[in-house]
Scaffold this active site. Structure first.
Site, short mmCIF file in Angstrom:
data_model
loop_
_atom_site.label_atom_id
_atom_site.label_comp_id
_atom_site.label_asym_id
_atom_site.label_seq_id
_atom_site.Cartn_x
_atom_site.Cartn_y
_atom_site.Cartn_z
N GLY A 47 0.83 -1.19 0.00
CA GLY A 47 0.00 0.00 0.00
C GLY A 47 0.86 1.24 0.00
O GLY A 47 2.07 1.18 0.27
N GLN A 52 3.02 10.10 1.48
CA GLN A 52 4.34 9.44 1.52
C GLN A 52 5.23 9.85 0.35
O GLN A 52 6.44 9.67 0.41
CB GLN A 52 4.18 7.91 1.53
CG GLN A 52 3.58 7.37 2.83
CD GLN A 52 3.50 5.86 2.81
OE1 GLN A 52 2.56 5.29 2.28
NE2 GLN A 52 4.51 5.19 3.38
N CYS A 100 6.36 -0.08 7.41
CA CYS A 100 5.94 1.06 6.59
C CYS A 100 7.11 1.50 5.73
O CYS A 100 8.25 1.57 6.21
CB CYS A 100 5.49 2.19 7.51
SG CYS A 100 4.93 3.67 6.63
N LEU A 101 6.82 1.81 4.48
CA LEU A 101 7.89 2.28 3.58
C LEU A 101 8.52 3.58 4.09
O LEU A 101 9.65 3.88 3.73
CB LEU A 101 7.34 2.49 2.17
CG LEU A 101 6.89 1.22 1.43
CD1 LEU A 101 6.22 1.58 0.12
CD2 LEU A 101 8.08 0.29 1.18
N HIS A 142 -4.03 1.38 8.19
CA HIS A 142 -2.65 1.90 8.16
C HIS A 142 -2.52 3.02 7.12
O HIS A 142 -1.98 4.10 7.42
CB HIS A 142 -1.69 0.75 7.85
CG HIS A 142 -0.26 1.15 7.67
ND1 HIS A 142 0.75 0.75 8.53
CD2 HIS A 142 0.34 1.89 6.72
CE1 HIS A 142 1.90 1.26 8.11
NE2 HIS A 142 1.68 1.95 7.00
N GLU A 143 -3.03 2.75 5.91
CA GLU A 143 -2.87 3.76 4.83
C GLU A 143 -3.67 5.02 5.14
O GLU A 143 -3.19 6.14 4.89
CB GLU A 143 -3.30 3.17 3.49
CG GLU A 143 -2.49 1.97 3.01
CD GLU A 143 -0.99 2.17 3.05
OE1 GLU A 143 -0.52 3.32 2.93
OE2 GLU A 143 -0.27 1.17 3.24
N HIS A 146 -2.11 7.58 7.37
CA HIS A 146 -1.16 8.50 6.73
C HIS A 146 -1.84 9.81 6.34
O HIS A 146 -1.20 10.86 6.31
CB HIS A 146 -0.57 7.85 5.47
CG HIS A 146 0.54 6.88 5.72
ND1 HIS A 146 1.76 7.26 6.23
CD2 HIS A 146 0.64 5.55 5.48
CE1 HIS A 146 2.56 6.20 6.31
NE2 HIS A 146 1.90 5.14 5.86
NI NI Z 1 2.86 3.25 5.80
#
Ligand code: NI
Length: 185
Positions: A47, A52, A100-101, A142-143, A146
């Site tokens: 995702g 991000q 997480c990225l 989670h997404e 953000h």
């Molecule tokens: Ni993330």
């Protein structure tokens, strides 16, 4: 289009509240969605949220074929979700590992609602409504965090359950796990 740089925790843009999309026909939204797709694919992520890559709009993308933690769960097709709203279906919570990225190389144990309903719009502005459980529900929560400037470490309830993924794996804390953005290493 382009693989974009993924911002890392500490960048103040990750802590901002993103704005709703108002023009679904804009060329900018189309280009953003292509860049988000390309960036997520390049990182093998499950995702990605627009903040991000430094774009303060309420846009997330996610999707995966299989997840080792939920082998019985059906795959989630690539999904574009714009201006999302999430509502828990009941009080049940589940705690599991996330990555997480924007927090590369780390993992933490995060409680999430086990089952949610999410609403929003696709890339053409058509409304959608989906019920999700387990890892699918976790990825969406989670997404969407953000979009409100929240990164998963803020939801870890005991900081002993947050650390470097290689050290946690060596300690037998997780094997495979259920990372969200950040793919297994
Ligand atoms: Ni993330």
């Amino acid at each position: 289009m382009a693989v974009r740089e993924v911002l890392k925790m500490g960048d103040p843009r990750l802590a901002e509240v993103a704005r709703p999309v108002t023009d679904f026909a804009s060329a900018e939204l189309g280009a953003l969605l292509v860049d988000m797709h390309d960036t997520m694919a390049a990182q093998n992520g499950a995702g990605l949220a627009a903040p991000q890559i430094g774009v303060p709009l309420r846009v997330v993308v996610f999707g995966y074929d299989t997840n080792p933690r939920y082998p019985e769960a059906p795959p989630v097709p690539p999904t574009i979700l714009i201006n999302p709203e999430i509502e828990p279906l009941d009080d049940a919570m589940e705690t599991d590992w996330e990555g997480c990225l924007s927090v590369p190389g780390m993992r933490g144990l995060v409680p999430r609602h086990l089952a949610v309903r999410y609403r929003g719009f696709d890339q053409r502005g058509r409304p959608m409504e989906v019920e999700a459980r387990g890892f699918h529900a976790r990825v969406v929560q989670h997404e969407c965090d953000h979009l409100d400037g929240v990164l998963y470490p803020q939801r870890v309830t005991d900081m002993r359950d947050f650390g470097f993924s290689d050290a946690l794996a060596r300690a037998g804390r997780f094997a495979g796990g259920a990372p969200c953005d950040d793919p297994p290493e």
